[in-house]
Design an enzyme around this catalytic site. Structure first.
Site, PDB file in Angstrom:
ATOM      1  N   ASP A  59     -47.034 -17.441 -13.381  1.00 10.59           N
ATOM      2  CA  ASP A  59     -47.225 -17.572 -11.938  1.00 10.59           C
ATOM      3  C   ASP A  59     -47.928 -18.909 -11.735  1.00 10.59           C
ATOM      4  O   ASP A  59     -49.110 -19.049 -12.052  1.00 10.59           O
ATOM      5  CB  ASP A  59     -48.077 -16.423 -11.415  1.00 10.59           C
ATOM      6  CG  ASP A  59     -48.343 -16.514  -9.912  1.00 10.59           C
ATOM      7  OD1 ASP A  59     -47.914 -17.515  -9.293  1.00 10.59           O
ATOM      8  OD2 ASP A  59     -48.984 -15.607  -9.375  1.00 10.59           O
ATOM      9  N   ASN A  86     -39.845 -26.578 -10.983  1.00 15.64           N
ATOM     10  CA  ASN A  86     -38.867 -26.088 -10.022  1.00 15.64           C
ATOM     11  C   ASN A  86     -39.424 -25.035  -9.068  1.00 15.64           C
ATOM     12  O   ASN A  86     -38.975 -24.928  -7.924  1.00 15.64           O
ATOM     13  CB  ASN A  86     -37.666 -25.497 -10.774  1.00 15.64           C
ATOM     14  CG  ASN A  86     -36.749 -24.695  -9.875  1.00 15.64           C
ATOM     15  OD1 ASN A  86     -36.019 -25.261  -9.060  1.00 15.64           O
ATOM     16  ND2 ASN A  86     -36.795 -23.376 -10.006  1.00 15.64           N
ATOM     17  N   TYR A 171     -43.773 -26.715   4.869  1.00 13.35           N
ATOM     18  CA  TYR A 171     -42.914 -27.022   3.720  1.00 13.35           C
ATOM     19  C   TYR A 171     -42.720 -28.522   3.547  1.00 13.35           C
ATOM     20  O   TYR A 171     -42.844 -29.060   2.441  1.00 13.35           O
ATOM     21  CB  TYR A 171     -41.559 -26.334   3.882  1.00 13.35           C
ATOM     22  CG  TYR A 171     -40.612 -26.591   2.736  1.00 13.35           C
ATOM     23  CD1 TYR A 171     -40.838 -26.039   1.483  1.00 13.35           C
ATOM     24  CD2 TYR A 171     -39.474 -27.393   2.908  1.00 13.35           C
ATOM     25  CE1 TYR A 171     -39.967 -26.269   0.426  1.00 13.35           C
ATOM     26  CE2 TYR A 171     -38.600 -27.631   1.864  1.00 13.35           C
ATOM     27  CZ  TYR A 171     -38.844 -27.066   0.625  1.00 13.35           C
ATOM     28  OH  TYR A 171     -37.988 -27.306  -0.421  1.00 13.35           O
ATOM     29  N   LYS A 175     -43.970 -31.007   0.253  1.00  9.21           N
ATOM     30  CA  LYS A 175     -43.102 -31.828  -0.593  1.00  9.21           C
ATOM     31  C   LYS A 175     -43.516 -33.309  -0.532  1.00  9.21           C
ATOM     32  O   LYS A 175     -43.374 -34.038  -1.521  1.00  9.21           O
ATOM     33  CB  LYS A 175     -41.636 -31.660  -0.174  1.00  9.21           C
ATOM     34  CG  LYS A 175     -41.063 -30.292  -0.502  1.00  9.21           C
ATOM     35  CD  LYS A 175     -41.140 -29.973  -1.994  1.00  9.21           C
ATOM     36  CE  LYS A 175     -40.484 -28.647  -2.331  1.00  9.21           C
ATOM     37  NZ  LYS A 175     -40.525 -28.333  -3.774  1.00  9.21           N
ATOM     38  N   THR A 206     -29.451 -20.698  -1.722  1.00  9.95           N
ATOM     39  CA  THR A 206     -30.288 -19.889  -2.608  1.00  9.95           C
ATOM     40  C   THR A 206     -31.132 -18.930  -1.769  1.00  9.95           C
ATOM     41  O   THR A 206     -31.169 -19.024  -0.539  1.00  9.95           O
ATOM     42  CB  THR A 206     -31.250 -20.758  -3.456  1.00  9.95           C
ATOM     43  OG1 THR A 206     -32.200 -21.396  -2.585  1.00  9.95           O
ATOM     44  CG2 THR A 206     -30.490 -21.812  -4.249  1.00  9.95           C
TER      45      THR A 206
END
Length: 253
Positions: A59, A86, A171, A175, A206
């Site tokens: 984790d 990833n 988000y 990034k 996904t």
């Protein structure tokens, strides 16, 4: 035999990247937050004849879990050749009608920022730092940061960018922070054989985006693996998204 570790590799893009590296002769450790899911992923790969795969419970949001994963892998190998960071989350929630709840800069809770940053930023840092000693023993160490073109400040400040109206304060900023860490890490290791790059796999279908993406995991995996295999004459400290720039792949930070 070269060895790779991929976080969040039990499904989606991480799983596909594992498959492609196995096909190229790597031994791959599949990091999975849930060990059972990781074991199921390994069984699927083995059913395809790809036997050099091993599930590792990890984790990335937990210091203790990452430390235990480092000890587990360190007991099996002295060298790690590739690290693919990833694992990631969006923090996006759905309304009852199935539409996304906007991640606005004005209203989104700090708790949601913390949740996403714990995985997308701090998780990458803790995993990278934990495995750096094993990577340094490789002749061709490679780190691929799975980023997103959504983290490009340059693109997202340009009204002509096709995703300009798809703002998400949490988000996107996570990034961007990951990208800056990539730049700093590549700079600090610039006089070594390390090649460290941020790669956006594109808008891929996904679970991460509730399967609303338009690209395939096969194409996404190829884009990531390409930079995991880059030669010693290759670039480092760059940002790539072949969906945005099909010609050279490189996009602005």
């Amino acid at each position: 035999m070269k060895k790779a570790l991929i976080t969040g590799a039990n499904k989606g893009i991480g799983f596909e990247a594992a498959r492609q590296l196995l096909q190229k002769g790597f031994y791959v450790y599949l990091g999975s937050r849930n060990l059972e899911s990781g074991l199921q992923a390994v069984d699927k790969l083995k059913s395809e004849g790809l036997s050099n795969a091993e599930a590792i419970q990890m984790d990335v949001a937990s210091d203790e879990s990452v430390k235990e994963a480092r000890l587990a892998i360190g007991s099996k190998t002295d060298v790690l050749d590739v690290l693919i960071n990833n694992a990631g989350i969006t923090g996006v929630k759905l309304q009852e009608d199935g539409n996304f709840i906007p991640q606005t800069a004005t209203d989104t809770s700090v708790d949601i920022f913390k949740e996403v940053y714990e995985t997308n930023v701090y998780g990458v840092i803790r995993v990278t730092q934990a495995f750096l000693d094993l990577l340094k023993k490789s002749d061709e160490p490679r780190i691929v940061m799975v980023s997103s073109s959504q983290g490009s400040i340059t693109l997202h400040s340009d009204p002509s960018y096709k995703y300009y109206n798809h703002k998400g304060a949490v988000y996107l900023s996570s990034k961007s922070a990951l990208n800056m860490y990539t730049v700093n890490l590549a700079y600090e290791l610039g006089d070594t054989n390390f090649k460290i790059n941020a790669v956006s796999p594109g808008f891929t279908k996904t679970d991460l985006n509730y399967n609303r993406g338009t690209g395939t995991v096969e194409d996404a995996g190829k884009r990531i693996v390409k930079y995991a295999l880059i030669g010693n004459d290759g670039v480092t400290g760059k940002f790539f998204c072949e969906e945005t720039n099909p010609e050279t792949g490189e996009i602005p930070w």
